[in-house]
Design a protein around this motif. Structure first.
Motif, short mmCIF file in Angstrom:
data_model
loop_
_atom_site.label_atom_id
_atom_site.label_comp_id
_atom_site.label_asym_id
_atom_site.label_seq_id
_atom_site.Cartn_x
_atom_site.Cartn_y
_atom_site.Cartn_z
N ASN A 80 0.81 -1.22 0.00
CA ASN A 80 0.00 0.00 0.00
C ASN A 80 0.85 1.27 0.00
O ASN A 80 0.37 2.34 -0.38
CB ASN A 80 -0.98 0.01 1.18
N ALA A 122 1.80 1.66 -3.66
CA ALA A 122 0.62 1.91 -4.49
C ALA A 122 0.31 3.40 -4.66
O ALA A 122 -0.52 3.76 -5.50
CB ALA A 122 -0.60 1.19 -3.89
N GLN A 130 -2.93 -0.72 -8.99
CA GLN A 130 -4.31 -0.99 -8.59
C GLN A 130 -5.37 -0.21 -9.35
O GLN A 130 -6.53 -0.61 -9.37
CB GLN A 130 -4.44 -0.72 -7.08
#
Length: 296
Positions: free
Chosen positions: A96, A99, A128
């Motif tokens: 994350n 990302a 993503q």
């Protein structure tokens, strides 16, 4: 420092980070520990012990980049700073945190660490959004990946991206040097709807022509179709036969045999080759093909 690359050191750091996430206390100085927490708490910037060991992990980080890492997100880094992130740091960054980067920045990381396939896999998991996917593939078109394993990872990942199935992701993938399109996940290729499989075969034939014409792709011999694993090549020859693409084999034209789909011929079985109606022109094309001994 050479010892930073050794597996035992990376394992040690992993254990230390796990301990740090479990034992936090309030201090005034921010720590690298925030970078490694998937869910940052109010006390994510506190560390009790092990600060020296953490500092060792980032010994090669320039001072200005060091400061940026402590006070901001990876999204605040420049393109140059991103590609200069230490390999050891990227190994431990949660997905994350990666990302937040743009697709082009994530692609640049793959090239900067092309010898480290686990990093490539983590980066692909960090892509993503549709915008990231488009940026990522657009960036790949401008470069050449020479690591076959990374190309395999890309092929095994892109088919899952659910945007513009007809012309978007596969069209872009077909422009990536190294036959990234041919490396799509085999079960997907074999079980997808006929409309998609014929679209893929059409793109693959275009790829063969593009690769020959692009100077960028032709700088590297390993990106030639004949150098792909036989299992990959046979997958597409089988698909062409199974889908009667572009026609049933007994109705292939001279142009299809001698020009458009010649690259598929070496991986047809003998009984499949015998179905193709060869004339003098198409027979001449066979002289330049490296058939297996069993096919000769």
């Amino acid at each position: 420092m050479c010892f930073l690359q050794k597996p035992f050191f990376l394992i040690l750091i992993f254990l230390l980070l796990s301990d740090l996430q479990a034992n936090c206390c309030n201090i005034n100085d921010k720590s690298f520990i925030c970078l490694f927490k998937v869910n940052e708490s109010k006390n994510c910037d506190c560390v009790e012990g092990y600060q020296t060991e953490l500092d060792l992990l980032f010994n090669d980080v320039p001072h200005d980049l060091h400061k940026k890492l402590l006070i901001g997100s990876l999204a605040d880094l420049t393109a140059e700073e991103i590609i200069n992130l230490p390999t050891s740091l990227i190994y431990f960054l949660p997905i994350n945190k990666l990302a937040v980067l743009s697709g082009s920045h994530l692609a640049s990381l793959i090239f900067a660490h092309e010898d480290h396939t686990p990093i490539a896999k983590k980066i692909l998991q960090s892509i993503q959004t549709d915008q990231q996917r488009t940026e990522f593939l657009n960036f790949l078109i401008t470069k050449v990946i020479t690591n076959d394993k990374i190309l395999d990872f890309i092929g095994e990942t892109v088919y899952k991206w659910n945007y513009d199935v007809k012309d978007g992701k596969f069209q872009k993938l077909s422009n990536v040097c190294g036959y990234a399109l041919a490396r799509l996940w085999a079960p997907y290729v074999l079980t997808t709807a006929k409309t998609i499989s014929t679209r893929l075969l059409t793109l693959l034939a275009e790829v063969e022509q593009k690769q020959k014409q692009r100077t960028l792709c032709n700088k590297y011999t390993q990106v030639h179709w004949k150098n792909l694993p036989k299992s990959v090549r046979r997958l597409w020859s089988f698909l062409a036969v199974n889908q009667s693409y572009p026609n049933p084999l007994n109705k292939w034209t001279v142009q299809q045999t001698a020009l458009q789909y010649t690259f598929l011929l070496p991986d047809f079985k003998n009984d499949e080759l015998l179905l193709i109606p060869f004339d003098e022109l198409s027979k001449n094309a066979l002289y330049d093909i490296d058939f297996d001994i069993s096919q000769v």
